[in-house]
Write a protein that holds these residues in place. Structure first.
Motif, PDB file in Angstrom:
ATOM      1  N   THR A  47      14.122   1.853   5.756  1.00 43.23           N
ATOM      2  CA  THR A  47      14.206   3.266   6.136  1.00 43.23           C
ATOM      3  C   THR A  47      12.916   3.715   6.831  1.00 43.23           C
ATOM      4  O   THR A  47      12.958   4.375   7.883  1.00 43.23           O
ATOM      5  N   GLU A  66       1.951   1.775   3.534  1.00 44.97           N
ATOM      6  CA  GLU A  66       2.750   0.959   2.617  1.00 44.97           C
ATOM      7  C   GLU A  66       1.842   0.338   1.554  1.00 44.97           C
ATOM      8  O   GLU A  66       0.760  -0.159   1.869  1.00 44.97           O
ATOM      9  N   ARG A  67       2.331   0.351   0.331  1.00 47.96           N
ATOM     10  CA  ARG A  67       1.562  -0.176  -0.787  1.00 47.96           C
ATOM     11  C   ARG A  67       1.473  -1.709  -0.764  1.00 47.96           C
ATOM     12  O   ARG A  67       0.420  -2.282  -1.016  1.00 47.96           O
ATOM     13  N   SER A  76      14.508  -3.414   0.245  1.00 41.37           N
ATOM     14  CA  SER A  76      15.051  -3.925   1.512  1.00 41.37           C
ATOM     15  C   SER A  76      14.882  -5.440   1.631  1.00 41.37           C
ATOM     16  O   SER A  76      15.182  -6.008   2.672  1.00 41.37           O
ATOM     17  N   ASN A  79      18.827  -7.665   0.004  1.00 43.03           N
ATOM     18  CA  ASN A  79      20.075  -6.952  -0.315  1.00 43.03           C
ATOM     19  C   ASN A  79      21.293  -7.705   0.236  1.00 43.03           C
ATOM     20  O   ASN A  79      21.153  -8.800   0.769  1.00 43.03           O
ATOM     21  N   GLY A  80      22.472  -7.106   0.090  1.00 43.76           N
ATOM     22  CA  GLY A  80      23.706  -7.808   0.451  1.00 43.76           C
ATOM     23  C   GLY A  80      23.910  -8.002   1.941  1.00 43.76           C
ATOM     24  O   GLY A  80      24.816  -8.721   2.355  1.00 43.76           O
ATOM     25  N   GLN A  82      25.091  -6.161   4.273  1.00 39.21           N
ATOM     26  CA  GLN A  82      26.259  -5.604   4.963  1.00 39.21           C
ATOM     27  C   GLN A  82      25.944  -4.285   5.670  1.00 39.21           C
ATOM     28  O   GLN A  82      25.314  -3.391   5.098  1.00 39.21           O
ATOM     29  N   ILE A 259      -0.094   4.976  -2.151  1.00 38.06           N
ATOM     30  CA  ILE A 259      -0.177   6.430  -1.966  1.00 38.06           C
ATOM     31  C   ILE A 259      -0.259   7.114  -3.326  1.00 38.06           C
ATOM     32  O   ILE A 259       0.598   6.910  -4.195  1.00 38.06           O
ATOM     33  N   GLY A 421      20.524   4.868  -1.697  1.00 34.15           N
ATOM     34  CA  GLY A 421      21.374   4.200  -2.683  1.00 34.15           C
ATOM     35  C   GLY A 421      21.803   2.810  -2.276  1.00 34.15           C
ATOM     36  O   GLY A 421      20.991   1.963  -1.902  1.00 34.15           O
ATOM     37  N   SER A 422      23.126   2.597  -2.319  1.00 33.46           N
ATOM     38  CA  SER A 422      23.664   1.257  -2.076  1.00 33.46           C
ATOM     39  C   SER A 422      23.942   1.013  -0.597  1.00 33.46           C
ATOM     40  O   SER A 422      24.492  -0.021  -0.239  1.00 33.46           O
ATOM     41  N   GLY A 424      21.512   1.738   2.114  1.00 33.83           N
ATOM     42  CA  GLY A 424      20.311   2.022   2.916  1.00 33.83           C
ATOM     43  C   GLY A 424      20.209   1.210   4.196  1.00 33.83           C
ATOM     44  O   GLY A 424      19.693   1.699   5.202  1.00 33.83           O
ATOM     45  N   TRP A 425      20.700   0.003   4.184  1.00 30.71           N
ATOM     46  CA  TRP A 425      20.667  -0.843   5.390  1.00 30.71           C
ATOM     47  C   TRP A 425      21.701  -0.313   6.373  1.00 30.71           C
ATOM     48  O   TRP A 425      21.428  -0.133   7.556  1.00 30.71           O
ATOM     49  N   THR A 426      22.884   0.006   5.878  1.00 29.57           N
ATOM     50  CA  THR A 426      23.945   0.543   6.744  1.00 29.57           C
ATOM     51  C   THR A 426      23.500   1.846   7.413  1.00 29.57           C
ATOM     52  O   THR A 426      23.769   2.063   8.597  1.00 29.57           O
TER      53      THR A 426
HETATM   54  C1  LIG Z   1      21.505  -5.864  -4.893  1.00 29.14           C
HETATM   55  C2  LIG Z   1      21.513  -4.900  -3.743  1.00 29.14           C
HETATM   56  C3  LIG Z   1      22.393  -5.087  -2.706  1.00 29.14           C
HETATM   57  C4  LIG Z   1      22.437  -4.192  -1.642  1.00 29.14           C
HETATM   58  N1  LIG Z   1      23.284  -4.423  -0.601  1.00 29.14           N
HETATM   59  C5  LIG Z   1      23.318  -3.577   0.452  1.00 29.14           C
HETATM   60  C6  LIG Z   1      24.168  -3.829   1.555  1.00 29.14           C
HETATM   61  O1  LIG Z   1      24.869  -4.838   1.609  1.00 29.14           O
HETATM   62  N2  LIG Z   1      24.201  -2.910   2.557  1.00 29.14           N
HETATM   63  C7  LIG Z   1      23.444  -1.777   2.536  1.00 29.14           C
HETATM   64  O2  LIG Z   1      23.557  -0.960   3.438  1.00 29.14           O
HETATM   65  N3  LIG Z   1      22.575  -1.535   1.510  1.00 29.14           N
HETATM   66  C8  LIG Z   1      22.500  -2.410   0.481  1.00 29.14           C
HETATM   67  N4  LIG Z   1      21.647  -2.166  -0.551  1.00 29.14           N
HETATM   68  C9  LIG Z   1      20.837  -0.939  -0.543  1.00 29.14           C
HETATM   69  C10 LIG Z   1      19.594  -1.071   0.337  1.00 29.14           C
HETATM   70  O3  LIG Z   1      18.965  -2.297   0.102  1.00 29.14           O
HETATM   71  C11 LIG Z   1      18.630   0.084   0.048  1.00 29.14           C
HETATM   72  O4  LIG Z   1      19.313   1.317   0.145  1.00 29.14           O
HETATM   73  C12 LIG Z   1      17.488   0.100   1.045  1.00 29.14           C
HETATM   74  O5  LIG Z   1      16.818  -1.138   1.044  1.00 29.14           O
HETATM   75  C13 LIG Z   1      16.496   1.199   0.710  1.00 29.14           C
HETATM   76  O6  LIG Z   1      15.476   1.115   1.674  1.00 29.14           O
HETATM   77  P1  LIG Z   1      14.218   2.051   1.589  1.00 29.14           P
HETATM   78  O7  LIG Z   1      13.372   1.730   2.765  1.00 29.14           O
HETATM   79  O8  LIG Z   1      14.645   3.452   1.390  1.00 29.14           O
HETATM   80  O9  LIG Z   1      13.488   1.607   0.230  1.00 29.14           O
HETATM   81  P2  LIG Z   1      12.524   0.350   0.014  1.00 29.14           P
HETATM   82  O10 LIG Z   1      12.998  -0.828   0.746  1.00 29.14           O
HETATM   83  O11 LIG Z   1      12.337   0.201  -1.458  1.00 29.14           O
HETATM   84  O12 LIG Z   1      11.184   0.829   0.687  1.00 29.14           O
HETATM   85  C14 LIG Z   1      10.328   1.782   0.088  1.00 29.14           C
HETATM   86  C15 LIG Z   1       8.901   1.329   0.375  1.00 29.14           C
HETATM   87  O13 LIG Z   1       8.009   2.302  -0.134  1.00 29.14           O
HETATM   88  C16 LIG Z   1       6.911   1.627  -0.716  1.00 29.14           C
HETATM   89  N5  LIG Z   1       6.301   2.509  -1.718  1.00 29.14           N
HETATM   90  C17 LIG Z   1       6.878   3.067  -2.796  1.00 29.14           C
HETATM   91  N6  LIG Z   1       5.996   3.826  -3.476  1.00 29.14           N
HETATM   92  C18 LIG Z   1       4.814   3.735  -2.781  1.00 29.14           C
HETATM   93  C19 LIG Z   1       3.524   4.301  -2.953  1.00 29.14           C
HETATM   94  N7  LIG Z   1       3.212   5.138  -3.961  1.00 29.14           N
HETATM   95  N8  LIG Z   1       2.567   4.003  -2.034  1.00 29.14           N
HETATM   96  C20 LIG Z   1       2.857   3.200  -0.968  1.00 29.14           C
HETATM   97  N9  LIG Z   1       4.043   2.645  -0.751  1.00 29.14           N
HETATM   98  C21 LIG Z   1       5.012   2.895  -1.651  1.00 29.14           C
HETATM   99  C22 LIG Z   1       7.529   0.392  -1.345  1.00 29.14           C
HETATM  100  O14 LIG Z   1       6.547  -0.621  -1.538  1.00 29.14           O
HETATM  101  C23 LIG Z   1       8.590   0.010  -0.325  1.00 29.14           C
HETATM  102  O15 LIG Z   1       8.120  -0.920   0.612  1.00 29.14           O
HETATM  103  C24 LIG Z   1      21.563  -3.070  -1.630  1.00 29.14           C
HETATM  104  C25 LIG Z   1      20.652  -2.903  -2.663  1.00 29.14           C
HETATM  105  C26 LIG Z   1      20.603  -3.808  -3.707  1.00 29.14           C
HETATM  106  C27 LIG Z   1      19.585  -3.627  -4.795  1.00 29.14           C
END
Ligand SMILES: Cc1cc2nc3c(=O)[nH]c(=O)nc-3n(C[C@H](O)[C@H](O)[C@H](O)COP(=O)(O)OP(=O)(O)OC[C@H]3O[C@@H](n4cnc5c(N)ncnc54)[C@H](O)[C@@H]3O)c2cc1C
Length: 443
Positions: A47, A66-67, A76, A79-80, A82, A259, A421-422, A424-426
């Motif tokens: 994201t 980023e931490r 990220s 994940n699956g 998809q 952060i 949620g589930s 985030g990649w989509t």
């Molecule tokens: C088993 C599983 C299967 C999934 N399959 C799918 C799928 O098939 N298709 C789909 O669309 N989605 C899927 N998802 C969901 C998807 O993976 C997530 O919604 C998405 O990765 C969220 O991305 P994000 O960038 O919001 O969060 P993250 O990838 O968690 O990124 C947040 C970032 O913030 C950083 N951070 C947090 N707190 C701090 C701080 N205080 N200081 C500095 N940095 C910090 C973290 O280190 C991290 O790098 C799946 C999830 C799981 C668990």
């Protein structure tokens, strides 16, 4: 202040891409913003990196904090894979309370709720139950579907424009129906998807095997729904590749920065405080800040009085090397009965799923991994090297409605793009594009 999940209505949103006259889609460019700002994106998951990319392309100066030591290492990471436009229905559905009740005490249930001492878990669970009401569920699903449709279009444009590679497969998703209840509801589901503008076709087992011969030994296959416009790909590879492009085009990426908090001066957020690797605290200034911290978002904003309804829902995956490519699926699969998703990334196969509501604990439960291995063994016996399986657990940043929080936070200079949620990649590219448009409109 209390929150509801927000997704702006993307149905009529004006696309900021425009075609350069008579150029191929690969040469599309962004409309530059008239008043560029310095925007700081907090978090470098899929994201955060897509958000940073869209803002940079729109002409802003962008820094990502980023931490971790690199990008895409949290949820990220494995994940699956998809890009599942055809599954916009949130888990908070009219069927969910019964599923949750039935799963109590069952270690292998797709959804497990563990009783714990943190009160946020119960507050979230009550809100989740409210979102299970049929009307709310339908409304949430429709809004997620709209954003997902926008997102897959944006992803394709980004791919054409940048040439980015991430083991993507545009072969659709096959939703496997393995129990009579799923089969009997399939016609209605296809119709519902069509109403949302999502193509889907019902298939017999023989048609599934004709499309994907590797399904010949799939146990209990009663049929499937094919969503031909869906895709799959490695979100971690995508995040890393896009981060490299971002840095190559002048974006600033600061990893190893934990952060600690945001500084408010009057009505505006003006600085972020972060600990760098050496332990020193830095104050970093910008004109605007975008929170993309996944499950870390709620904790960071609580001291400002913003209560984001995001709670972690743990999921697992295994990634296995493929030893016999002809006997392993190339089409991405969703097992509707077990709630598992399976995607192929070149010579690797990933199986992911399950939901544990168990706080911020990321430890791996070996029983979850054993059942993922058993699934692969049942579907593609002897075709993968299960002994070399890499197990992983990640925390989905879930809102009770499963709709993400995208837009202005209510505090000047602070924006949200989190809680995906589930899906985030989509939803990554559509969410990032939507947020970029909102920031540009405000500036
Ligand atoms: C088993 C599983 C299967 C999934 N399959 C799918 C799928 O098939 N298709 C789909 O669309 N989605 C899927 N998802 C969901 C998807 O993976 C997530 O919604 C998405 O990765 C969220 O991305 P994000 O960038 O919001 O969060 P993250 O990838 O968690 O990124 C947040 C970032 O913030 C950083 N951070 C947090 N707190 C701090 C701080 N205080 N200081 C500095 N940095 C910090 C973290 O280190 C991290 O790098 C799946 C999830 C799981 C668990």
């Amino acid at each position: 202040m209390s929150w509801v999940a927000i997704i702006p209505d993307t149905g009529s949103a004006r696309c900021r891409y425009h075609d350069n006259a008579r150029r191929s889609p690969a040469r599309r460019t962004f409309e530059s913003v008239s008043t560029p700002m310095h925007v700081m994106v907090l978090g470098a998951g899929v994201t955060g990196i897509t958000t940073a990319w869209y803002l940079l392309q729109a002409g802003h100066e962008v820094t990502v904090l980023e931490r971790r030591e690199d990008v895409g290492l949290e949820t990220s990471f494995a994940n699956g894979g998809q890009i599942s436009v055809s599954h916009p229905e949130p888990w908070s559905s009219p069927a969910a309370p019964l599923i949750a009740l039935r799963s109590l005490g069952k270690p292998d249930a797709p959804l497990r709720f563990r009783f714990g001492t943190d009160w946020q878990r119960y507050v979230w669970a009550v809100s989740f139950l409210r979102e299970c009401l049929p009307g709310r569920h339908r409304n949430n699903a429709e809004r997620i579907a709209r954003l997902a449709l926008r997102s897959v279009r944006a992803l394709r444009q980004l791919r054409e424009q940048s040439g980015i590679e991430y083991d993507h497969c545009a072969g659709g998703i096959l939703h496997l129906l393995r129990d009579p209840a799923a089969l009997s509801g399939a016609g209605r589901r296809v119709q519902q998807l069509a109403e949302w503008g999502i193509r889907a076709t019902l298939m017999k087992p023989s048609e599934c095997c004709a499309l994907e011969p590797a399904l010949a030994r799939a146990p209990d296959l009663l049929g499937a729904i094919l969503a031909p416009d869906d895709e799959s790909g490695d979100a971690h590879r995508f995040t890393q590749a896009l981060a490299s492009l971002f840095a190559g085009r002048g974006g600033r990426l600061l990893t190893g920065h934990d952060i600690l908090g945001l500084v408010r001066e009057g009505t505006r957020i003006t600085q972020v405080l972060a600990t760098a690797e050496q332990g020193s605290t830095r104050a970093l200034q910008a004109d605007a800040f975008v929170v993309c911290l996944g499950v870390g978002s709620a904790r960071l904003l609580a001291p400002l009085g913003l209560r984001l309804p995001i709670y972690p829902v743990k999921g697992y995956s295994i990634t296995v090397p493929i030893v016999d490519p002809a006997r392993v699926t190339t089409v991405s699969l969703t097992d509707e009965t077990r709630r598992l998703v399976c995607s192929r990334f070149g010579d690797r196969l990933r199986l992911a799923g399950t939901a544990d509501i168990d706080g911020y604990d990321k430890r791996i439960d070996p029983r979850r991994i054993a059942s993922l291995r058993a699934w692969i063994d049942a579907f593609f016996p002897g075709a993968t090297d299960l002994a070399s399986a890499e197990a992983w657990a990640g925390l989905r940043p879930c809102t009770p409605s499963y709709a993400p929080l995208i837009g202005a936070s209510g505090i000047d200079g602070l924006w949200l793009n989190t809680g995906h949620g589930s899906l985030g990649w989509t939803l990554a590219c559509g969410s990032a594009e939507t947020l970029m448009e909102q920031i540009n409109a405000r500036t």
